[in-house]
Design an enzyme around this catalytic site. Sequence first.
Site: not given
Length: 288
Positions: A37, A247, A250, A272, A278
């Site tokens: 971080g 989606c 798919c 997607c 996808c």
Amino acid sequence: MLKQPSFVMEEYNFAFLDEGSKREIRRSILKGIAIPGYQVPFASRELPIGRGWGTGGLQLTLSLLGKEDCLKVIDQGHDDSVNAVSIRKLVETSSSIETTEDTAEASVIQTRHRIPEEKLRDDQILVLQVPEPEPLRRVEARETETERLHGEKEYSSIWVRLYEDIVRYGEITIGADYPCIVHGRYIFNPSPIPRYDVPKLHQADGLYLFGAGREKKIYAVPPYTDVEPLQFEDYQFEEEEFNGESCRLCGSDDVFLDEIYDSHSGDKFYQCSDTGYCNKMQKQSGVR
């Protein structure tokens, strides 16, 4: 599907950057991994793409690539966007490595604004392009002051910012780039990924690297590291919801979906965000 470059710029060093630049960037990466971080300054190089278009992430990628690596580049989940295609072509023409659109085949993945739907393995590295690495920029404009606040772990101002959101709007309004605390120490910006992707950073198997070219900063989330979004006990962190939508291509209903409108009929549908995922789901289900 692996792609071999059709042309290699032999007049350039392998993967474009000179070896001295790569070593300096790798040292910064190692420091970022050692201090999760923490924003490590580095000497951001000039590249044949404009600053703000992924130069930080691209420098990390070019410094990490070896001749045996396979690279995937995505932009907001898409493999065929202008940003993704341009970066991929630069890598292909300045090296001899293979590229792919399949997350599972890639050893290094560079992305903008999304984390792939497929879970990263411990032998994969995800490089994120970062426009603004400083999470405290929402509350403090001075770089010297934000450095002091990080050093003293004085984060009350960002907590006040979240509290003000709740008072004004009844919820925390920050969507993408939601501030998180990593390893219980530093608050950091996870790049403008949606909230949906934030939990993927927590105790992940793969290595996440973040590069900001304009701001000349590198930071990291090593594997198996705690990443917690900032939240109050009575106002918990919430991911985006799609209300049972799936989606249209798919049929997936457990992924991040893009909301799209038909330009002629005005109808709304969902698709997607991760196009590689996808396509794979369509092939597995026999749709394509």
